[in-house]
Design an enzyme around this catalytic site. Structure first.
Site, PDB file in Angstrom:
ATOM      1  N   GLY A  95       0.840  -1.188   0.000  1.00 24.59           N
ATOM      2  CA  GLY A  95       0.000   0.000   0.000  1.00 24.59           C
ATOM      3  C   GLY A  95       0.876   1.238   0.000  1.00 24.59           C
ATOM      4  O   GLY A  95       1.778   1.379  -0.825  1.00 24.59           O
TER       5      GLY A  95
ATOM      6  N   HIS B  15       8.671  -7.243   6.772  1.00 22.12           N
ATOM      7  CA  HIS B  15       8.236  -7.810   5.499  1.00 22.12           C
ATOM      8  C   HIS B  15       9.398  -8.563   4.831  1.00 22.12           C
ATOM      9  O   HIS B  15       9.821  -8.236   3.720  1.00 22.12           O
ATOM     10  CB  HIS B  15       7.734  -6.701   4.565  1.00 22.12           C
TER      11      HIS B  15
ATOM     12  N   SER C  86       3.249 -14.379   9.666  1.00 22.80           N
ATOM     13  CA  SER C  86       3.137 -13.588  10.894  1.00 22.80           C
ATOM     14  C   SER C  86       1.991 -14.070  11.763  1.00 22.80           C
ATOM     15  O   SER C  86       2.120 -14.138  12.994  1.00 22.80           O
ATOM     16  CB  SER C  86       2.939 -12.111  10.548  1.00 22.80           C
TER      17      SER C  86
ATOM     18  N   TYR D  95      -8.409  -5.333   9.907  1.00 21.76           N
ATOM     19  CA  TYR D  95      -7.066  -5.873  10.168  1.00 21.76           C
ATOM     20  C   TYR D  95      -6.004  -5.014   9.478  1.00 21.76           C
ATOM     21  O   TYR D  95      -5.018  -4.586  10.089  1.00 21.76           O
ATOM     22  CB  TYR D  95      -7.045  -7.312   9.657  1.00 21.76           C
TER      23      TYR D  95
ATOM     24  N   ASN E 183       1.755   1.438  11.352  1.00 19.66           N
ATOM     25  CA  ASN E 183       2.817   2.000  10.513  1.00 19.66           C
ATOM     26  C   ASN E 183       2.944   3.508  10.698  1.00 19.66           C
ATOM     27  O   ASN E 183       4.010   4.081  10.474  1.00 19.66           O
ATOM     28  CB  ASN E 183       2.542   1.685   9.032  1.00 19.66           C
TER      29      ASN E 183
END
Length: 452
Positions: free
Chosen positions: A315, A361, A371, A397, A405
């Protein structure tokens, strides 16, 4: 006298030799020792079956007891009912998943209309317009702060606090948001503490129930549901029934892609591997790579269990450069096994581990599934059942991860905590059903399950 001295000398020599042997053994034991096994069995360990190669499929599936005459379809129906009743989005969640581009003029009009409805007591219309304005201008500190003040009046202090934080993220010196957050932050901390207490109460109750009955059917269906929702978050379209058919028979499901089949088979292997890791004292890098290797082994045999070698985008979030991944993973593993991490409440520990791994990541694909499996490994090691993140909660989620973030990881921890609470309610609700079928119903269950 000479004999006495000789005896003393011999004894001293023997003692010195024993000390030297002990030092030698201790040195090499500490230097070369492998991670030791934990011999205390996790209460919920058998929520994951113990398979040997492919022999556990079909009638040999260990959770399907020949002496268990419970209607498995009925059990699955009860578990799904308990989950679905908790997964319906509120109006806030439905609107927040929409996105639109618009002018500042339209944002101002929506905000003013929302305030007007609020003043006249038309709460539902005001809520829709506040949410609409926040969706149109997610970085507008005035909109976020005003929306937070409205929700605070509705006693939704947690969401209000999250909005104040977002407002300060985009405008650190916003006076109203600073004042509001100084008021709500301590209150939210207390609510989070109470949430953890509720989780512990339910978990302790479920542990006691598991001592009374093995609930074989519930465990079987929970295993299927776990795989179903985990791959469903990633877009897999198989139904629970189709997934069960694939895992129990090994036969292809008509109309479904090879990729979808392989995702399910890979996750099944990864969950079986998770069970092997429950009693390992030290979770190492090789174990995390091992989880990913099984998750993606059927989908990407060459890239599974390997760190990414390219830049990726999630994203609007840009994970660390691929060259930094090995060092960051070493730091992550050190934290994962540190006293600081292990001293946390199990829910906070598991949620933070989940987020930290997703944030790095480390893999090209399969980061979310790896995860979530690591998170559930940590839950099982602390005597909590694995948590199912429903595929219907996908947007919420991802929104919680996005907020983390931005610098506030609390909403994500809170999201995992609520999933934990609702999953425990599902297990308790189903256990109550199974107990009533066998004539061992308990009124205590009614005291445990409360709407949240």
């Amino acid at each position: 006298m000479n004999i006495f001295l000789i005896v003393i000398s011999i004894l001293l020599s023997i003692i010195c030799a024993l000390v030297a042997l002990l030092q030698h053994y201790y040195f090499f034991h500490e230097l070369y020792r492998r991670p030791s096994l934990k011999y205390d069995v996790s209460v919920f360990e058998d929520l994951i079956p113990s398979g040997k190669d492919d022999k556990y499929r079909g009638h040999n599936f260990p959770l399907q007891s020949k002496n268990d005459d419970t209607n498995t379809d009925s059990v699955l129906s009860h578990m799904n009912y308990a989950l679905e009743s908790q997964s319906k989005y509120s109006i806030t969640e439905r609107y927040s998943s929409q996105h639109a581009e618009t002018s500042q003029h339209e944002v101002d009009n929506a905000l003013q209309a929302a305030i007007a409805f609020q003043v006249t007591g038309k709460t539902f219309k005001a809520l829709k317009l506040f949410l609409y304005a926040a969706t149109l201008a997610p970085q507008n500190a005035d909109v976020l702060n005003t929306y937070g003040e409205f929700l605070e009046q509705l006693d939704d202090i947690v969401t209000a606090d999250e909005l104040y934080f977002k407002a300060l993220t985009h405008s650190p010196n916003h006076k109203a948001a600073l004042t509001n957050r100084a008021r709500t932050a301590p209150l939210v901390e207390g609510l989070d503490y109470q949430l953890f207490k509720d989780i512990d109460e339910r978990n302790n109750y479920l542990i006691n129930q598991m001592k009374v009955d093995t609930f074989v059917s519930m465990k079987t269906q929970a295993f299927y549901l776990h795989i179903y929702h985990t791959v469903g978050i990633e877009g897999n379209t198989m139904t629970v029934e189709q997934l069960k058919y694939l895992l129990e028979t090994g036969q292809v499901v008509e109309g479904k892609s090879l990729m979808e089949h392989n995702e399910i088979l890979g996750l099944e292997k990864a969950m079986l591997y998770i069970k092997l890791l429950i009693r390992i004292e030290f979770i190492g890098l090789e174990h995390i790579l091992g989880i990913h290797r099984r998750v993606m082994g059927h989908v990407d045999p060459l890239g599974s269990g390997m760190f990414r070698k390219e830049k990726v985008y999630v994203g609007s979030h840009v994970p660390p450069p691929h060259g930094d991944v090995p060092a960051l993973m070493e730091i992550f593993v050190q934290w994962l096994n540190s006293e600081e991490a292990l001293s946390m409440h199990p829910v906070r520990y598991a949620a933070l581990a989940h987020y930290k791994l997703v944030d790095i990541h480390p893999f090209t694909d399969g980061n979310g599934r790896t995860s979530r499996l690591l998170m559930n490994l940590l839950f099982l090691r602390r005597n909590y059942p694995p948590v199912i993140v429903l595929k219907e909660q996908r947007q919420k989620y991802y929104d919680a991860l996005k907020t983390a973030n931005m610098g506030d990881v609390r909403p994500f921890v809170r999201f995992v905590a609520r999933c934990t609470l609702k999953n425990l309610d599902m297990y308790i609700y189903t256990a109550k059903y199974l107990s009533s079928q066998r004539g061992i119903d308990s009124d205590d269950t009614k005291k445990i399950i409360v709407s949240n």
